[in-house]
Design a protein around this motif. Sequence first.
Motif, short mmCIF file in Angstrom:
data_model
loop_
_atom_site.label_atom_id
_atom_site.label_comp_id
_atom_site.label_asym_id
_atom_site.label_seq_id
_atom_site.Cartn_x
_atom_site.Cartn_y
_atom_site.Cartn_z
N ARG A 19 6.66 20.88 27.60
CA ARG A 19 5.40 20.78 26.79
C ARG A 19 5.84 21.11 25.43
O ARG A 19 4.97 20.89 24.49
CB ARG A 19 4.26 21.84 27.39
CG ARG A 19 3.77 21.39 28.84
CD ARG A 19 2.85 22.06 29.38
NE ARG A 19 1.62 22.32 28.60
CZ ARG A 19 0.79 21.37 28.41
NH1 ARG A 19 0.90 20.21 28.94
NH2 ARG A 19 -0.26 21.47 27.80
N ILE A 50 -7.87 17.93 32.05
CA ILE A 50 -7.18 17.15 31.26
C ILE A 50 -8.07 16.35 30.31
O ILE A 50 -9.06 15.66 30.60
CB ILE A 50 -6.31 16.14 32.08
CG1 ILE A 50 -5.30 16.87 32.99
CG2 ILE A 50 -5.47 15.23 31.26
CD1 ILE A 50 -4.70 15.74 34.03
N ASP A 72 -2.18 16.73 29.07
CA ASP A 72 -1.09 17.01 30.15
C ASP A 72 -0.70 15.73 30.60
O ASP A 72 -0.92 15.09 31.48
CB ASP A 72 -1.54 17.66 31.26
CG ASP A 72 -0.48 18.43 32.11
OD1 ASP A 72 0.35 17.48 32.64
OD2 ASP A 72 -0.74 19.41 32.85
N SER A 162 -3.27 20.99 24.27
CA SER A 162 -3.83 21.57 25.05
C SER A 162 -4.89 22.35 24.47
O SER A 162 -4.57 23.19 23.62
CB SER A 162 -3.12 22.58 26.08
OG SER A 162 -3.74 22.99 26.96
#
Length: 169
Positions: A19, A50, A72, A162
């Motif tokens: 990530r 998501i 993601d 995110s």
Amino acid sequence: MGNSEGSDSGTAFETARGRNYPALRQFTVFLENRVGQLLEVVKRFEGTGIRICALSINDAAECAFVRFLVSDADRGREILERSGLAIIETDLVGIELPEGPQPLLRVCTALLQAELNIVQAYPLFVRPHGKPAVAIMVENIDFAMKTLQEKGFQMITEGDLSDDPIGDS
């Protein structure tokens, strides 16, 4: 006392993809030119936690090429694969646009000085760190990331896309 940003940028690109990897994963799907096709793809992410963070559509005579980034990539890939859609994955550079009247000019100038060509570019829907950002495809992504980082640009990682930095939504 030293420069923490970019001083040892060579090692950052050798790490395993995660990530915080300094590239974003783009998915390209091919859709028939029929009403509702994009909606069907977008609905597949409903209730998953998501979100689609960027989107680009290129229309052709018989099909459309839809390119997007999700918050993601690993889970997004699973959803797309389960749907039976043909997908292509590509790495893009995510760049936070710097302050000033012509931030895109600064990005383009930095890449031109390194003789790097931009193949695709589109803005992000999200504003990581509260600033506008773009995703770009370049001919040599590792060299582009190294060049931009050395010139002081802030890279956007998948983790920056995110809503919930802790993980699960």
